[in-house]
Design a protein around this motif. Structure first.
Motif, PDB file in Angstrom:
ATOM      1  N   LEU A 182       0.882  -1.233  -0.054  1.00 31.08           N
ATOM      2  CA  LEU A 182      -0.209  -0.052   0.098  1.00 31.08           C
ATOM      3  C   LEU A 182       0.906   1.184   0.081  1.00 31.08           C
ATOM      4  CD1 LEU A 182      -2.728  -1.212   2.550  1.00 31.08           C
ATOM      5  CD2 LEU A 182      -2.888  -1.176   0.014  1.00 31.08           C
ATOM      6  N   GLU A 183       2.017   1.188  -0.382  1.00 30.74           N
ATOM      7  CA  GLU A 183       2.998   2.317  -0.309  1.00 30.74           C
ATOM      8  C   GLU A 183       2.466   3.556  -1.017  1.00 30.74           C
ATOM      9  OE1 GLU A 183       7.789   3.254  -1.191  1.00 30.74           O
ATOM     10  OE2 GLU A 183       6.969   1.154  -1.960  1.00 30.74           O
ATOM     11  N   ASP A 184       1.922   3.217  -2.100  1.00 25.11           N
ATOM     12  CA  ASP A 184       1.260   4.645  -3.153  1.00 25.11           C
ATOM     13  C   ASP A 184      -0.167   4.784  -2.831  1.00 25.11           C
ATOM     14  OD1 ASP A 184       3.811   5.023  -3.953  1.00 25.11           O
ATOM     15  OD2 ASP A 184       3.471   3.315  -5.750  1.00 25.11           O
ATOM     16  N   ARG A 185      -0.639   4.231  -1.471  1.00 24.96           N
ATOM     17  CA  ARG A 185      -2.213   4.304  -1.513  1.00 24.96           C
ATOM     18  C   ARG A 185      -2.546   5.091  -0.353  1.00 24.96           C
ATOM     19  NH1 ARG A 185      -2.113   2.643  -5.795  1.00 24.96           N
ATOM     20  NH2 ARG A 185      -3.197   0.857  -7.016  1.00 24.96           N
ATOM     21  N   ALA A 186      -1.731   6.210   0.108  1.00 24.41           N
ATOM     22  CA  ALA A 186      -2.105   7.113   0.929  1.00 24.41           C
ATOM     23  C   ALA A 186      -2.516   6.532   2.616  1.00 24.41           C
ATOM     24  CB  ALA A 186      -3.427   7.861   0.648  1.00 24.41           C
ATOM     25  N   PHE A 187      -1.294   5.511   2.677  1.00 27.63           N
ATOM     26  CA  PHE A 187      -1.321   5.047   4.027  1.00 27.63           C
ATOM     27  C   PHE A 187       0.117   5.103   4.868  1.00 27.63           C
ATOM     28  CE2 PHE A 187      -5.036   2.740   2.873  1.00 27.63           C
ATOM     29  CZ  PHE A 187      -5.659   2.184   4.008  1.00 27.63           C
ATOM     30  N   LEU A 188      -0.019   5.610   6.013  1.00 30.00           N
ATOM     31  CA  LEU A 188       1.049   6.039   6.785  1.00 30.00           C
ATOM     32  C   LEU A 188       1.456   5.011   7.505  1.00 30.00           C
ATOM     33  CD1 LEU A 188       0.454   9.958   7.239  1.00 30.00           C
ATOM     34  CD2 LEU A 188       1.299   8.629   5.336  1.00 30.00           C
ATOM     35  N   ARG A 189       2.881   4.614   7.418  1.00 30.53           N
ATOM     36  CA  ARG A 189       3.501   3.675   8.779  1.00 30.53           C
ATOM     37  C   ARG A 189       4.057   4.502  10.079  1.00 30.53           C
ATOM     38  NH1 ARG A 189       5.615  -1.312   8.382  1.00 30.53           N
ATOM     39  NH2 ARG A 189       5.974  -2.469  10.266  1.00 30.53           N
ATOM     40  N   ARG A 205      11.266   6.188  15.752  1.00 32.16           N
ATOM     41  CA  ARG A 205      11.776   5.884  14.362  1.00 32.16           C
ATOM     42  C   ARG A 205      11.035   6.380  13.286  1.00 32.16           C
ATOM     43  NH1 ARG A 205      11.789  -0.381  12.274  1.00 32.16           N
ATOM     44  NH2 ARG A 205      12.581   0.029  10.119  1.00 32.16           N
ATOM     45  N   TYR A 206       9.783   6.534  13.449  1.00 25.20           N
ATOM     46  CA  TYR A 206       8.765   6.966  12.326  1.00 25.20           C
ATOM     47  C   TYR A 206       8.405   8.425  12.311  1.00 25.20           C
ATOM     48  CZ  TYR A 206       8.329   2.190  10.922  1.00 25.20           C
ATOM     49  OH  TYR A 206       8.888   0.675  10.406  1.00 25.20           O
ATOM     50  N   TYR A 207       8.544   9.101  13.384  1.00 17.89           N
ATOM     51  CA  TYR A 207       8.054  10.412  13.730  1.00 17.89           C
ATOM     52  C   TYR A 207       8.330  11.440  12.708  1.00 17.89           C
ATOM     53  CZ  TYR A 207       6.750  14.920  15.684  1.00 17.89           C
ATOM     54  OH  TYR A 207       6.223  16.147  16.064  1.00 17.89           O
ATOM     55  N   SER A 208       9.609  11.640  12.301  1.00 17.61           N
ATOM     56  CA  SER A 208       9.935  12.618  11.420  1.00 17.61           C
ATOM     57  C   SER A 208       9.137  12.382   9.870  1.00 17.61           C
ATOM     58  CB  SER A 208      11.414  12.690  10.965  1.00 17.61           C
ATOM     59  OG  SER A 208      11.984  13.451  12.227  1.00 17.61           O
ATOM     60  N   GLN A 209       9.108  11.085   9.592  1.00 15.87           N
ATOM     61  CA  GLN A 209       8.668  10.755   8.424  1.00 15.87           C
ATOM     62  C   GLN A 209       6.983  10.903   8.310  1.00 15.87           C
ATOM     63  OE1 GLN A 209      10.027   6.884   6.694  1.00 15.87           O
ATOM     64  NE2 GLN A 209       7.670   6.355   6.098  1.00 15.87           N
ATOM     65  N   VAL A 210       6.612  10.504   9.348  1.00 17.66           N
ATOM     66  CA  VAL A 210       5.131  10.527   9.583  1.00 17.66           C
ATOM     67  C   VAL A 210       4.622  12.133   9.431  1.00 17.66           C
ATOM     68  CG1 VAL A 210       3.087  10.589  10.983  1.00 17.66           C
ATOM     69  CG2 VAL A 210       4.717   8.347  10.905  1.00 17.66           C
ATOM     70  N   LEU A 211       5.392  13.009  10.171  1.00 14.01           N
ATOM     71  CA  LEU A 211       5.114  14.306  10.043  1.00 14.01           C
ATOM     72  C   LEU A 211       5.081  14.846   8.704  1.00 14.01           C
ATOM     73  CD1 LEU A 211       4.133  16.420  12.317  1.00 14.01           C
ATOM     74  CD2 LEU A 211       6.592  17.106  12.489  1.00 14.01           C
ATOM     75  N   GLU A 212       6.449  14.530   7.958  1.00 10.73           N
ATOM     76  CA  GLU A 212       6.510  15.367   6.654  1.00 10.73           C
ATOM     77  C   GLU A 212       5.384  14.767   5.676  1.00 10.73           C
ATOM     78  OE1 GLU A 212       9.589  15.164   3.100  1.00 10.73           O
ATOM     79  OE2 GLU A 212      10.081  14.339   5.312  1.00 10.73           O
ATOM     80  N   GLN A 213       4.979  13.358   6.015  1.00  9.52           N
ATOM     81  CA  GLN A 213       4.071  12.919   4.835  1.00  9.52           C
ATOM     82  C   GLN A 213       2.648  13.304   5.207  1.00  9.52           C
ATOM     83  OE1 GLN A 213       4.606   8.740   5.538  1.00  9.52           O
ATOM     84  NE2 GLN A 213       6.005   8.456   3.696  1.00  9.52           N
ATOM     85  N   PHE A 214       2.332  13.646   6.643  1.00  8.20           N
ATOM     86  CA  PHE A 214       0.930  14.197   6.881  1.00  8.20           C
ATOM     87  C   PHE A 214       0.898  15.468   6.434  1.00  8.20           C
ATOM     88  CE2 PHE A 214      -1.911  15.922  10.249  1.00  8.20           C
ATOM     89  CZ  PHE A 214      -2.965  15.274   9.875  1.00  8.20           C
ATOM     90  N   ILE A 215       1.801  16.400   6.647  1.00  6.90           N
ATOM     91  CA  ILE A 215       1.637  17.646   6.086  1.00  6.90           C
ATOM     92  C   ILE A 215       1.418  17.701   4.811  1.00  6.90           C
ATOM     93  CG2 ILE A 215       2.954  20.046   6.105  1.00  6.90           C
ATOM     94  CD1 ILE A 215       4.290  19.330   8.730  1.00  6.90           C
ATOM     95  N   HIS A 216       2.391  16.857   3.915  1.00  8.86           N
ATOM     96  CA  HIS A 216       2.257  16.751   2.500  1.00  8.86           C
ATOM     97  C   HIS A 216       0.970  16.464   2.040  1.00  8.86           C
ATOM     98  CE1 HIS A 216       3.347  16.140  -1.510  1.00  8.86           C
ATOM     99  NE2 HIS A 216       2.856  14.865  -1.614  1.00  8.86           N
ATOM    100  N   TYR A 217       0.214  15.624   2.909  1.00  9.23           N
ATOM    101  CA  TYR A 217      -1.088  15.108   2.521  1.00  9.23           C
ATOM    102  C   TYR A 217      -2.108  16.328   2.870  1.00  9.23           C
ATOM    103  CZ  TYR A 217      -5.520  12.704   2.814  1.00  9.23           C
ATOM    104  OH  TYR A 217      -6.860  12.607   2.759  1.00  9.23           O
ATOM    105  N   GLN A 218      -1.650  16.954   3.769  1.00  6.79           N
ATOM    106  CA  GLN A 218      -2.897  17.802   4.105  1.00  6.79           C
ATOM    107  C   GLN A 218      -2.834  19.158   3.234  1.00  6.79           C
ATOM    108  OE1 GLN A 218      -4.785  16.814   6.447  1.00  6.79           O
ATOM    109  NE2 GLN A 218      -4.512  18.095   8.022  1.00  6.79           N
ATOM    110  N   LEU A 219      -1.644  19.231   2.450  1.00  6.88           N
ATOM    111  CA  LEU A 219      -1.701  20.424   1.435  1.00  6.88           C
ATOM    112  C   LEU A 219      -1.613  19.787   0.110  1.00  6.88           C
ATOM    113  CD1 LEU A 219       1.373  22.209   2.951  1.00  6.88           C
ATOM    114  CD2 LEU A 219      -1.148  22.789   3.274  1.00  6.88           C
TER     115      LEU A 219
END
Length: 238
Positions: A181-188, A223-237
């Motif tokens: 699901l890497e390209d399906r808008a799911f965040l690890r 371990r995932y925090y920085s990546q999650v924050l970046e991806q979530f902000i990207h998704y929001q915008l």
């Protein structure tokens, strides 16, 4: 079928926009349902039952502020994507908190409408894909847009769904599902959790938790925090 609403109190412009939106979908081989609402009150009354996939929303309705309507749409946790339409471009910067997929300045340009429809379809097709839950007894196809999150425990993965109190489960590794699901808008967000991005309301940075729109809080590992924050902000915008 894709359902699109046009909310504009200018009847002529609404009809023109509806025709252009329908043409954009038809050019891609899709026969949409396009409905016009001539007031904020009409849109508000239809939302709970009709649940549109896409809303073209005028920011300056005579009876309503478009931002207030957008806030209600988000508060109802509807999956509808929003495209703001306005003759006042200076109002657009304030719109990002409502997570629109596009802006269209009046008079509507065909290229802008086509671009908005294209962005919508890229996300819509991703979320319309089904996930197959296989067990010894049966195989069940579940739309990705119905999945809140995957939870790994022991040798099983539990699939938590919207509007279903008990999760489904299967024997599988979460790493495999995350790759699928890497390209399906799911965040690890954790070794044990994979979350649908638009199910997240906000990130609790103090407690390192992803807060879902249904009130559930899930841990985010460092371990995932920085990546999650970046991806979530990207998704929001997006």
């Amino acid at each position: 079928m894709v359902s699109a609403f046009i909310c504009d109190d200018d009847g002529l412009l609404a009809e023109q926009l509806a025709a252009q939106v329908e043409a954009c979908f038809q050019a891609r081989g899709i026969a949409p349902s396009v409905r016009i609402c001539n007031s904020g009150a009409e849109l508000r009354a239809l939302l709970p039952e009709c649940k549109p996939d896409l809303i073209f929303l005028d920011l300056s309705l005579k009876d309503e502020d478009g931002y207030r309507l957008a806030e209600e749409i988000r508060a109802q946790r509807l999956r509808a994507e929003i495209v703001f339409v306005t003759s006042h471009p200076e109002r657009m910067p304030a719109a990002f908190s409502y997570r629109p997929i596009g802006f269209i300045a009046k008079p509507a340009d065909a290229k802008d409408i086509d671009a908005a429809v294209n962005r919508f379809l890229l996300f819509y097709w991703n979320m319309e894909t089904s996930y197959c839950i296989r067990t010894r007894e049966q195989s069940v196809q579940v739309p990705l847009r119905d999945i809140l999150y995957f939870e790994s425990s022991g040798h099983r993965v539990f699939i938590h769904l919207e509007n279903r109190p008990e999760p489904l489960s299967q024997t599988r590794r979460l790493d495999e599902i995350a790759a699928e699901l890497e390209d399906r808008a799911f965040l690890r967000i954790h070794k044990s959790f994979l979350v649908r991005a638009d199910a997240i309301s906000h990130i609790d940075r103090s407690n390192l938790r992803a807060m879902l729109k249904n009130g559930t809080g899930l841990p985010i590992s460092r371990r995932y925090y920085s990546q999650v924050l970046e991806q979530f902000i990207h998704y929001q915008l997006r």
